[in-house]
Design an enzyme around this catalytic site. Structure first.
Site, mmCIF file in Angstrom:
data_model
loop_
_atom_site.group_PDB
_atom_site.id
_atom_site.type_symbol
_atom_site.label_atom_id
_atom_site.label_comp_id
_atom_site.label_asym_id
_atom_site.label_seq_id
_atom_site.Cartn_x
_atom_site.Cartn_y
_atom_site.Cartn_z
ATOM 1 N N GLY A 195 4.253 4.613 10.098
ATOM 2 C CA GLY A 195 3.654 3.888 10.900
ATOM 3 C C GLY A 195 5.353 3.232 11.502
ATOM 4 O O GLY A 195 5.835 3.296 12.348
ATOM 5 N N ASN A 196 5.602 2.920 10.353
ATOM 6 C CA ASN A 196 7.285 1.986 10.843
ATOM 7 C C ASN A 196 7.785 2.784 11.759
ATOM 8 O O ASN A 196 8.883 2.020 11.536
ATOM 9 C CB ASN A 196 7.445 0.787 9.061
ATOM 10 C CG ASN A 196 7.840 1.553 8.260
ATOM 11 O OD1 ASN A 196 8.257 2.969 7.959
ATOM 12 N ND2 ASN A 196 8.959 0.899 8.011
ATOM 13 N N LYS A 229 -13.461 5.712 7.784
ATOM 14 C CA LYS A 229 -11.890 5.201 8.189
ATOM 15 C C LYS A 229 -12.231 4.334 9.726
ATOM 16 O O LYS A 229 -12.438 5.128 10.485
ATOM 17 C CB LYS A 229 -11.615 6.574 9.066
ATOM 18 C CG LYS A 229 -9.349 5.488 9.784
ATOM 19 C CD LYS A 229 -8.254 5.800 8.228
ATOM 20 C CE LYS A 229 -7.527 5.403 9.376
ATOM 21 N NZ LYS A 229 -6.186 5.539 8.439
ATOM 22 N N LYS A 252 -2.280 11.942 7.643
ATOM 23 C CA LYS A 252 -0.876 12.574 7.632
ATOM 24 C C LYS A 252 -0.098 12.913 6.281
ATOM 25 O O LYS A 252 0.769 13.844 6.527
ATOM 26 C CB LYS A 252 -0.207 11.631 8.653
ATOM 27 C CG LYS A 252 0.435 10.152 7.742
ATOM 28 C CD LYS A 252 1.975 10.343 7.921
ATOM 29 C CE LYS A 252 3.168 9.539 7.212
ATOM 30 N NZ LYS A 252 1.971 8.454 6.554
ATOM 31 N N LYS A 254 -0.179 9.018 -1.080
ATOM 32 C CA LYS A 254 1.436 10.148 -0.390
ATOM 33 C C LYS A 254 1.363 10.644 -2.449
ATOM 34 O O LYS A 254 2.288 12.335 -2.367
ATOM 35 C CB LYS A 254 2.127 9.579 -0.347
ATOM 36 C CG LYS A 254 2.766 8.008 0.183
ATOM 37 C CD LYS A 254 3.705 7.414 1.499
ATOM 38 C CE LYS A 254 3.553 6.467 2.373
ATOM 39 N NZ LYS A 254 3.112 6.724 3.145
HETATM 40 P P1 ADP Z 1 3.116 4.155 5.899
HETATM 41 O O1 ADP Z 1 2.422 4.576 7.721
HETATM 42 O O2 ADP Z 1 4.429 5.246 5.535
HETATM 43 O O3 ADP Z 1 2.003 5.472 5.202
HETATM 44 P P2 ADP Z 1 1.466 2.630 3.761
HETATM 45 O O4 ADP Z 1 1.223 1.264 4.808
HETATM 46 O O5 ADP Z 1 0.212 4.048 4.828
HETATM 47 O O6 ADP Z 1 2.500 3.544 4.984
HETATM 48 O O7 ADP Z 1 1.647 3.298 2.865
HETATM 49 C C1 ADP Z 1 3.221 2.584 1.847
HETATM 50 C C2 ADP Z 1 2.378 1.231 1.770
HETATM 51 O O8 ADP Z 1 2.467 1.206 0.570
HETATM 52 C C3 ADP Z 1 3.811 0.387 1.046
HETATM 53 O O9 ADP Z 1 3.662 -0.412 2.430
HETATM 54 C C4 ADP Z 1 3.198 -0.335 0.192
HETATM 55 O O10 ADP Z 1 2.586 -1.495 0.779
HETATM 56 C C5 ADP Z 1 1.904 0.210 -0.527
HETATM 57 N N1 ADP Z 1 1.894 -0.029 -1.915
HETATM 58 C C6 ADP Z 1 0.604 0.579 -2.037
HETATM 59 N N2 ADP Z 1 0.659 0.522 -3.434
HETATM 60 C C7 ADP Z 1 2.449 1.176 -4.011
HETATM 61 C C8 ADP Z 1 2.981 0.868 -5.204
HETATM 62 N N3 ADP Z 1 2.372 1.631 -6.167
HETATM 63 N N4 ADP Z 1 4.057 1.555 -4.836
HETATM 64 C C9 ADP Z 1 4.810 1.355 -3.350
HETATM 65 N N5 ADP Z 1 3.951 0.728 -1.989
HETATM 66 C C10 ADP Z 1 3.128 0.432 -2.373
HETATM 67 MG MG MG Z 2 -0.314 5.328 4.612
#
Ligand code: ADP
Ligand code: MG
Length: 323
Positions: free
Chosen positions: A13-14, A131, A220, A282
C-alpha cells in the site's frame, strides 16, 4: 542469448499512496511516480519483472463510493470492484512506468492484465469472514444491510460501529498465468513490463465448467506467491515499508533477519515474531513459494530494492542457507 534475470515483484500500500494522505488521484500519482523510478532502477540493471500490487486504500474508496450512492447508481459486487481497482491502479502504474522507461530510453512498455484468482468455495474462510471492508454503520443500519444484502458484520470497538466482514480465502491458481508467463519469459525481444494480480486478484470459484466471481478478497502476498509459482518464477520480491523482517519486532531486542532458510523462517513464524495480517502473510508467501519450487524470496523496502539484488540487502529466505 545473454542471461535473463526475472522476478515477480509485489508492492504494498505505501508504494501507491503516502500513508495518511487522502486517496486522491494526484496523491496516488505522485507516489506512484516515485515508486516507478525505483522499479525502473531494477529493470535498468537487467531484470524483467512481473509487478503485482496491493489495493487496500483504493478498494476502500471505491467501496465507499458504491455504498454512498447505492440509491442513485446500482451497486456492484465486491469482486467487480476489485476489478475496478485493478483497472484504476493498472492505468496509473502503466502510464507512470512507461513514462519513466521512456525517459531513460529503455525500450519497454508497461501493460496491465486484469487477473482472476481461483479460490475454493469450500474454503473455511467463507464460513468465517474476517476482513473488514468499506464504511462504518450503526447497529440499525448493519441489521438492515445484513438482511437486504446478506452481509456479515463485525463490531469495531474503537469506532463503536459495525463494518462489513468479507472472507479472505486461500488463492489456488491464477487463471491468466499462462498468458502472463509468455510475457515474462519472452527473452531479449520482450518489450512488455507486465502488471498483474492487483489487489490479490479478482476472486472466482469454479462452478461446473465456468468461473464466477465471489465476494471475497485475497491476500496480495499469497496471491503473488501463487502467481510466481504458476509462472515458474524463481525469485519473489515483496516490497513494503520496512527494510527487513525482524525477530522480536518492536522490542529492544529487535534484530533484522538478513538470511533465513525455510526451517528458520518457519520457526520464527511459529514463535509469533510476525504481525498477523502484515508480516506473517509475507513470510507464509515466501515459505509456500520456496516449497513449490521457488529459489529465493526477498522482503525489503522500495528504497533498498536495488541493493537487495546487488548487495543482498533486505531479508533473504532460501530453501537452504546461503543457497
Ligand atoms: P504492505 O502493504 O506492504 O503489505 P503491511 O502493513 O501489510 O504492508 O506489512 C508491513 C508491516 O508489517 C510493517 O509496517 C510492520 O509494521 C509490520 N510487521 C509486523 N511484524 C513485523 C516483523 N516481525 N518485522 C517487520 N515488520 C513487521
Ligand atoms: Mg499487507
Amino acid at each position: 542469448m545473454s542471461e535473463m534475470k526475472t522476478a515477480v515483484v509485489a508492492i504494498g500500500g505505501n508504494a501507491l499512496i503516502e500513508p495518511g494522505k487522502r486517496v486522491t488521484y494526484e496523491n496516488q500519482m505522485r507516489r506512484i511516480r516515485g515508486t516507478s523510478e525505483q522499479l525502473v532502477d531494477l529493470i535498468q540493471i537487467g531484470y524483467d519483472i512481473v509487478l503485482t500490487h496491493g489495493n487496500g486504500p483504493q478498494i476502500g474508496s471505491i467501496l465507499l463510493q458504491n455504498e454512498l450512492t447505492r440509491d442513485e447508481a446500482p451497486e456492484m459486487p465486491l469482486h467487480a470492484l476489485v476489478g475496478e481497482s485493478q483497472g484504476l491502479l493498472g492505468y496509473m502504474l502503466q502510464q507512470s512506468l512507461s513514462n519513466e522507461l521512456a525517459r531513460r530510453g529503455i525500450e519497454k512498455i508497461a501493460v496491465s492484465i486484469l487477473t482472476q484468482v481461483l479460490v475454493d468455495e469450500k474454503d473455511p474462510a467463507f464460513v468465517k469472514p474476517v476482513k473488514p471492508v468499506g464504511k462504518f454503520y450503526n447497529q440499525e443500519q448493519a441489521k438492515r444491510l445484513a438482511v437486504e444484502m446478506g452481509w456479515v458484520f463485525g463490531y469495531e470497538k474503537d469506532e463503536d460501529a459495525y463494518r462489513r466482514l468479507v472472507p479472505s480465502p486461500q488463492p489456488l491458481k491464477i487463471i491468466e498465468s499462462k498468458a502472463i508467463r509468455r510475457f515474462i519469459f519472452g527473452g531479449e525481444q520482450q518489450i512488455e513490463l507486465i502488471i498483474a494480480c492487483g489487489g490479490g486478484g479478482i476472486p472466482v470459484i469454479r462452478r461446473g465448467d465456468r468461473y464466477i466471481g465471489v465476494d471475497a478478497v485475497v491476500d496480495k502476498d499469497l496471491a503473488a506467491c501463487v502467481l510466481a509459482t504458476d509462472i515458474k518464477e524463481k525469485l519473489l520480491i515483496m516490497l513494503t515499508d520496512v527494510d527487513y523482517a525482524y525477530i522480536d519486532y518492536g522490542t529492544e531486542r529487535q534484530r533484522a533477519i538478513r538470511n533465513a532458510d525455510v526451517d528458520e523462517a518457519e520457526r520464527y513464524l511459529k514463535d509469533g515474531h510476525f504481525g498477523e495480517g502484515s508480516m506473517a502473510p509475507k513470510i507464509l508467501a515466501a515459505l509456500r513459494f520456496l516449497q513449490l519450487g521457488g529459489e529465493r524470496a526477498i522482503i525489503t523496502s522500495l528504497s533498498k530494492l536495488k541493493d537487495a539484488v546487488l548487495k543482498a540487502e533486505g531479508t533473504h529466505i532460501t530453501r537452504v542457507k546461503n543457497e
